[in-house]
Design a protein around this motif. Structure first.
Motif, PDB file in Angstrom:
ATOM      1  N   LEU A 152       0.820  -1.214   0.000  1.00 57.41           N
ATOM      2  CA  LEU A 152       0.000   0.000   0.000  1.00 57.41           C
ATOM      3  C   LEU A 152       0.852   1.262   0.000  1.00 57.41           C
ATOM      4  CD1 LEU A 152      -2.974  -0.812   2.423  1.00 57.41           C
ATOM      5  CD2 LEU A 152      -3.129  -0.169   0.016  1.00 57.41           C
ATOM      6  N   LEU A 153       2.085   1.177   0.510  1.00 56.49           N
ATOM      7  CA  LEU A 153       2.965   2.343   0.538  1.00 56.49           C
ATOM      8  C   LEU A 153       3.288   2.824  -0.863  1.00 56.49           C
ATOM      9  CD1 LEU A 153       5.419   1.272   3.394  1.00 56.49           C
ATOM     10  CD2 LEU A 153       3.435   2.792   3.547  1.00 56.49           C
ATOM     11  N   LEU A 154       3.352   1.899  -1.831  1.00 54.41           N
ATOM     12  CA  LEU A 154       3.579   2.292  -3.221  1.00 54.41           C
ATOM     13  C   LEU A 154       2.402   3.082  -3.765  1.00 54.41           C
ATOM     14  CD1 LEU A 154       5.181  -0.935  -4.768  1.00 54.41           C
ATOM     15  CD2 LEU A 154       6.313   1.248  -4.340  1.00 54.41           C
ATOM     16  N   ILE A 155       1.193   2.610  -3.454  1.00 53.29           N
ATOM     17  CA  ILE A 155      -0.012   3.284  -3.939  1.00 53.29           C
ATOM     18  C   ILE A 155      -0.167   4.647  -3.274  1.00 53.29           C
ATOM     19  CG2 ILE A 155      -2.538   3.138  -4.018  1.00 53.29           C
ATOM     20  CD1 ILE A 155      -2.263   0.127  -4.176  1.00 53.29           C
ATOM     21  N   LEU A 156       0.203   4.739  -2.011  1.00 57.22           N
ATOM     22  CA  LEU A 156       0.036   5.986  -1.264  1.00 57.22           C
ATOM     23  C   LEU A 156       1.135   7.000  -1.557  1.00 57.22           C
ATOM     24  CD1 LEU A 156      -1.025   4.418   2.150  1.00 57.22           C
ATOM     25  CD2 LEU A 156      -2.491   5.667   0.556  1.00 57.22           C
ATOM     26  N   GLY A 157       2.105   6.616  -2.390  1.00 52.89           N
ATOM     27  CA  GLY A 157       3.133   7.564  -2.815  1.00 52.89           C
ATOM     28  C   GLY A 157       4.163   7.881  -1.749  1.00 52.89           C
ATOM     29  N   LEU A 158       4.699   6.865  -1.094  1.00 56.20           N
ATOM     30  CA  LEU A 158       5.725   7.080  -0.084  1.00 56.20           C
ATOM     31  C   LEU A 158       6.935   7.756  -0.704  1.00 56.20           C
ATOM     32  CD1 LEU A 158       6.800   6.553   2.810  1.00 56.20           C
ATOM     33  CD2 LEU A 158       7.676   4.377   1.955  1.00 56.20           C
ATOM     34  N   GLN A 159       7.419   8.808  -0.071  1.00 55.19           N
ATOM     35  CA  GLN A 159       8.569   9.567  -0.556  1.00 55.19           C
ATOM     36  C   GLN A 159       9.781   9.303   0.323  1.00 55.19           C
ATOM     37  OE1 GLN A 159       8.427  11.420  -3.387  1.00 55.19           O
ATOM     38  NE2 GLN A 159       6.281  10.771  -3.600  1.00 55.19           N
ATOM     39  N   ARG A 160      10.942   9.276  -0.295  1.00 47.38           N
ATOM     40  CA  ARG A 160      12.168   9.078   0.469  1.00 47.38           C
ATOM     41  C   ARG A 160      12.479  10.292   1.322  1.00 47.38           C
ATOM     42  NH1 ARG A 160      15.262   4.920  -1.194  1.00 47.38           N
ATOM     43  NH2 ARG A 160      14.581   3.827  -3.048  1.00 47.38           N
ATOM     44  N   SER A 161      12.331  11.490   0.743  1.00 46.29           N
ATOM     45  CA  SER A 161      12.605  12.693   1.504  1.00 46.29           C
ATOM     46  C   SER A 161      11.432  12.977   2.412  1.00 46.29           C
ATOM     47  CB  SER A 161      12.831  13.875   0.561  1.00 46.29           C
ATOM     48  OG  SER A 161      11.705  14.047  -0.261  1.00 46.29           O
ATOM     49  N   SER A 162      11.547  13.920   3.251  1.00 45.23           N
ATOM     50  CA  SER A 162      10.501  14.304   4.192  1.00 45.23           C
ATOM     51  C   SER A 162      11.068  14.270   5.587  1.00 45.23           C
ATOM     52  CB  SER A 162       9.301  13.377   4.036  1.00 45.23           C
ATOM     53  OG  SER A 162       8.244  13.758   4.819  1.00 45.23           O
ATOM     54  N   ARG A 163      10.409  13.521   6.481  1.00 42.57           N
ATOM     55  CA  ARG A 163      10.794  13.595   7.876  1.00 42.57           C
ATOM     56  C   ARG A 163      12.206  13.065   8.112  1.00 42.57           C
ATOM     57  NH1 ARG A 163       6.757  11.009  12.112  1.00 42.57           N
ATOM     58  NH2 ARG A 163       5.407  12.489  11.023  1.00 42.57           N
ATOM     59  N   ASP A 164      12.557  11.941   7.481  1.00 41.33           N
ATOM     60  CA  ASP A 164      13.876  11.362   7.710  1.00 41.33           C
ATOM     61  C   ASP A 164      14.982  12.317   7.252  1.00 41.33           C
ATOM     62  OD1 ASP A 164      12.817   9.104   8.802  1.00 41.33           O
ATOM     63  OD2 ASP A 164      12.840   7.957   6.935  1.00 41.33           O
ATOM     64  N   ASP A 165      14.801  12.911   6.061  1.00 44.09           N
ATOM     65  CA  ASP A 165      15.817  13.833   5.565  1.00 44.09           C
ATOM     66  C   ASP A 165      15.893  15.087   6.422  1.00 44.09           C
ATOM     67  OD1 ASP A 165      16.432  12.089   3.601  1.00 44.09           O
ATOM     68  OD2 ASP A 165      15.442  13.158   1.963  1.00 44.09           O
TER      69      ASP A 165
END
Length: 317
Positions: A291-304
């Protein structure tokens, strides 16, 4: 030293290639479950339906046919009898009677009188009554308990991970609950307060499995910044597969012992839990992560952002 494992420590299964098949299967099962729930409904127990429940023990093997004939002419409405474990243990369900407590007690007295006429030495293990008001309150409390658990877990995952993880986890939980409801509908296992406890336990087990997988996905997002997201998700599932399978198998062994040797009272609970562990494990692997693929998980964001803040602190020092 020989070490036996059900799953090799390192596997390389391309789970993301099966995601479409898994979504189709889960969609079919979910629609079927909702159809069964809306069609034949649940076999509600006395906790939710209201009525009289009497468990009796006879000196020898119970004659259910004779008991049905004796109770069928009392004018109490629907009366159901079934063996409850041993051949001399019988569970009697009597339709809820019109009126308050005196009317219910009168029905119980009538049942006892009819049974004692043909079954000398009969014993009463338990007599329970749930009125319409109480049963309605129990339904509301049960729904509130399940909804509260799901919402609380949504908030927890949202605070710990990105919003995509939170939505994916909750959708997987809803998937597990819906399929469990369908399991109760098709098997006609009595749905009572123990069943609600089973659903809440399944929710907790499923979210625990899902968080383990999500934790590894988040670690790998930081570690493999150039790896395609689909490959990274498959890698993360493979990394946790041995732990997931071993946890599920050991839990299933304990539940199987309860199902076969725990007696009739907890057999429905055990059956629901067995189903829930299987479905929870399946959803953690084939539903929550894809489901993470469908929901558009991004590498950047909180971790970056966290990495940038740490780097800024290091430069300041």
């Amino acid at each position: 030293m020989i070490r036996l494992t059900l799953v090799p420590q390192k596997t390389n299964i391309p789970f993301m290639k099966f995601r479409l098949m898994a979504f189709v299967l889960s969609g079919f099962l979910a629609i079927s479950s909702l159809g069964l729930f809306g069609g034949i409904g649940l076999n509600k127990g006395i906790d939710f339906e209201g009525g009289i429940l009497i468990e009796v023990g006879t000196e020898g093997p119970a004659d259910l046919s004779q008991m049905r004939d004796a109770l069928g002419g009392l004018g109490l409405g629907e009366v159901a009898l079934q063996e409850f474990g041993a051949v001399n243990d019988v569970l009697i369900r009597v339709e809820r009677q019109e009126g308050e407590a005196p009317a219910q007690q009168a029905a119980v007295d009538a049942v006892k009188k009819a049974l004692e006429a043909d079954n000398p030495g009969i014993s009463y293990r338990r007599v329970e009554f749930v009125g319409p008001k109480v049963s309605g309150e129990l339904v509301e409390s049960a729904l509130l308990a399940v909804a509260t658990a799901v919402v609380a877990m949504l908030l927890y995952i949202w605070l710990r991970f990105e919003w995509q993880f939170s939505v994916g986890a909750v959708l997987a939980l809803v998937h597990d609950v819906v399929l469990t409801i369908g399991f109760f509908a098709i098997t006609r296992i009595e749905f009572n307060l123990a069943s609600v406890a089973a659903i809440l336990t399944i929710v907790g087990y499923s979210i625990n499995d899902t968080v383990v997988v999500y934790d590894r996905i988040r670690e790998n997002l930081r570690k493999y910044k150039q790896m395609p997201l689909g490959d990274l998700l498959s890698l993360s599932i493979n990394d946790t597969l041995s732990r997931t399978v071993m946890t599920s198998v050991t839990t299933l062994l304990a539940l199987a012992a309860l199902f076969f040797f725990g007696g009739e009272v907890i057999r429905g609970f055990s059956a629901a839990m067995i189903w829930g562990v299987v479905i929870g494990t399946y959803s953690s692997i084939f539903i929550a992560a894809p489901l993470l693929l469908i929901l558009g998980l991004q590498r950047s964001s909180r971790d970056d952002e966290e990495e940038a803040e740490k780097e800024e602190i290091r430069e300041t020092l």
